[in-house]
Structure formats: C-alpha cells, structure tokens
Design an enzyme around this catalytic site. Structure first.
Site, PDB file in Angstrom:
ATOM      1  N   HIS A  38     115.133 -16.924  53.007  1.00 18.47           N
ATOM      2  CA  HIS A  38     115.784 -15.709  53.484  1.00 18.47           C
ATOM      3  C   HIS A  38     115.242 -14.469  52.776  1.00 18.47           C
ATOM      4  O   HIS A  38     115.141 -14.429  51.545  1.00 18.47           O
ATOM      5  CB  HIS A  38     117.291 -15.844  53.257  1.00 18.47           C
ATOM      6  N   SER A  62     119.010  -9.325  57.664  1.00 17.93           N
ATOM      7  CA  SER A  62     120.223 -10.064  57.350  1.00 17.93           C
ATOM      8  C   SER A  62     121.448  -9.384  57.965  1.00 17.93           C
ATOM      9  O   SER A  62     121.507  -9.189  59.174  1.00 17.93           O
ATOM     10  CB  SER A  62     120.350 -10.236  55.833  1.00 17.93           C
ATOM     11  N   ASP A  88     115.353 -20.750  55.806  1.00 20.09           N
ATOM     12  CA  ASP A  88     116.539 -19.891  55.822  1.00 20.09           C
ATOM     13  C   ASP A  88     117.676 -20.623  56.536  1.00 20.09           C
ATOM     14  O   ASP A  88     117.494 -21.151  57.637  1.00 20.09           O
ATOM     15  CB  ASP A  88     116.202 -18.593  56.556  1.00 20.09           C
TER      16      ASP A  88
END
Length: 318
Positions: free
Chosen positions: A292, A162, A260
């Site tokens: 995610h 991320s 995601d």
C-alpha cells in the site's frame, strides 16, 4: 486509572482516543513550510479556501511556465481520514516531484479530519475546493493569480491515494450533480490504491474476520452516520448506490499494488466502471510485489519511478 492515559479506542497505526477525550495521532503529524524546492525548482504557497471552515490548500507551480496554460490537479492526501495533511513532508515531496515531471499546476487540499470533523466533512471540503478552483475559469475573476494566469480549467484532474482516492471518487461523482461553473471541465480521475470496502469479499480478498473487522471499525469511526460496509461512500459498487455511469470525466486511471489488502477493491472498481455504461476510457495499473502506497514510502524505487511515469502520462493526455 487516569482517563488521560486509559485508551477508549485504539485504531493503531493511525490514532488512539483516550477516555479523557485526548486524541493521539501516531504518525503523519510532521509538517513542512511552502517553499521553492531546490531539487525541482517547483514553487509552493499556502492559501485559505474557506475561512469559515478553515479549509486550505498548498499550491504548486513548476519553474518552466510559459504562455501555455497548465493542466490543474486537485490532489487529496490519504491517511485513513484521520492522519496526514497537505503540508506533510511526504506529500510535499511527492507533489514537488509530480508537478515538475508532469508540468502541471497542483492544488493539494487540506481537508478537515476525523474525529474532530466526521465524514462527510472531508467530502464537503474537497467539493468546496473544486468550486473554488472553478471560480478561476476565464472571465470569472477568481482570487488566486496562479490559477487565473496559469491554469487550464478545461483540463482539471482529481486524484488521491488511499482514503484520499475514496474522497476523490465521491467528490467527482458529486461534481456531476453540482454546478461547478461552465468554464471548468473535469478531464480525469486518478485513484491510487483506493480505500473502498464492502461486507462481502471480492476476488481473492481475505476472508480473515479480524482485519475485516478492523477495516470496518475504522470506517465506522470515520463516518458515524454510515449504513455500514456497503454504504456507497465506502462501497461504490453497492447495490442501490448511485453507480459509476455518472462520473463526469473522460478518463480514469486506477492503480493497485499486489500486496495491498485493498487491491481487489481497486480491481473491482475498474471492472465495474467498464461495465457500467460510462462512456470514458478506464485504465488499470498493478505494481507487482508492492504494498500500500509504496511510492510514497520509497519514491526512488524502480516500481515507484515506473508508476510516476504512468501517472505523468495520464495527466498529460491530450
């Protein structure tokens, strides 16, 4: 109203800022000590990298070390630049498992977070950590014996998930223009569900203005000096940016998840890298039906186990 309870900025599920200046991190605040992990036998310890900034790291060493030097992984945690740490149970458990399965030495960097330290502080901190790792190249006399005795600095990987993947990309790109020392080679870059963005949707990315507004609000909060959603720090494919051809590594693995919201950015990065003139080998892994950072939320699931196997193979490439 009480300024200590009146919200000035609400960036749930990450953080709230109150008019008094009080900061409330909503998740990712738990920490666990370094230890010998009973499940894997991996040993961890904490080290200070730069006393002037407080940048530190948690190091991980597998139990079955021998005379063979181990690949070194510099890992950067996610959390939207604002939450989580290298010492959280989520990342501690993940690194124990990864280090055990891949038989690597890991340096999990605890960088300074937003809003106390806006970007580019995190980029600077991770670059400082990379330089610190490089100081342990043969004959350099670095301060950490685990790296000096067990680390193969010809096989260094940067990785993150991320926001951590965003940092990993930007620091790797900067490393190509920085003297890290002749004894260290960045072999690979692993981007897990990378947090990239841009002003115009790509692929099948949603055009819904509200989630796009919130994503850009988070970015503007993290990087007050940004030029916007097409700042090369958040959009590595932005026109006029430094491009991808200068990445100083041989291999890149980009992983994305079907559900995601930033999946298309990872795909676009992979395609952009292949078409950039960069001379390395790029791979893309998509996990169908998953969201995610699912592998951190449910590490024993079938898809998480399969993903771990692919990451281990990438880190063990010759």
């Amino acid at each position: 109203m009480d300024p200590d309870t009146e919200v000035q900025l609400d960036l749930a599920p990450f953080i709230r800022i109150y008019k008094s200046g009080r900061i409330e991190r909503l998740v990712g605040t738990d920490v666990v000590p370094a230890s010998v992990d009973p499940a894997t036998g991996v040993t961890s310890k904490d080290v200070t990298i730069d006393p002037s900034t407080g940048v530190s790291a948690r190091l991980y060493l597998p139990t079955t070390t021998n005379k063979t030097k181990l690949p070194v992984l510099i890992y950067i945690h996610g959390g939207g630049f604002v939450i989580e740490t290298a010492f959280s149970p989520t990342y501690h458990n993940y690194l124990n498992s990864l280090v055990s399965q891949a038989q690597i030495l890991a340096v999990s960097v605890d960088y300074r977070r937003v809003p106390e330290h806006p970007l580019p502080a995190a980029y600077d901190d991770v670059l400082a950590a990379a330089k610190w790792v490089a100081s342990h190249a043969a004959g350099s006399g670095g301060p950490e014996p685990w790296l000096s005795e067990h680390g193969d600095l010809n096989r260094v990987f940067l990785a993150g998930d991320s926001a951590g993947a965003n940092i990993a990309h930007n620091v790797t790109l900067r490393a190509g223009k920085t003297d890290l020392g002749s004894g260290m080679r960045i072999k690979g870059l692993l981007l897990v569900h990378p947090f990239f963005w841009g002003s115009k949707p790509v692929g099948s990315e949603s055009t819904d203005p509200e989630p796009r507004r919130r994503t850009e609000e988070l970015w503007g909060f993290a990087c007050p000096g940004t030029t916007g959603a097409d700042d090369p720090w958040i959009n590595p494919l932005a026109e006029g940016g430094p491009g991808l051809e200068g990445l100083p590594c041989e291999r890149v693995l980009v992983t994305v998840a079907e559900k995601d919201f930033i999946r298309e950015r990872g795909r676009a990065y992979y395609e952009g890298l292949k078409g950039s003139g960069w001379g390395g080998e790029a791979e893309l892994l998509e996990s169908e039906g998953m969201g995610h950072v699912f592998h951190l939320l449910d590490p024993t699931s079938e898809k998480a186990v399969a993903k771990m196997e692919r990451v281990v193979a990438f880190l063990n490439c010759a």
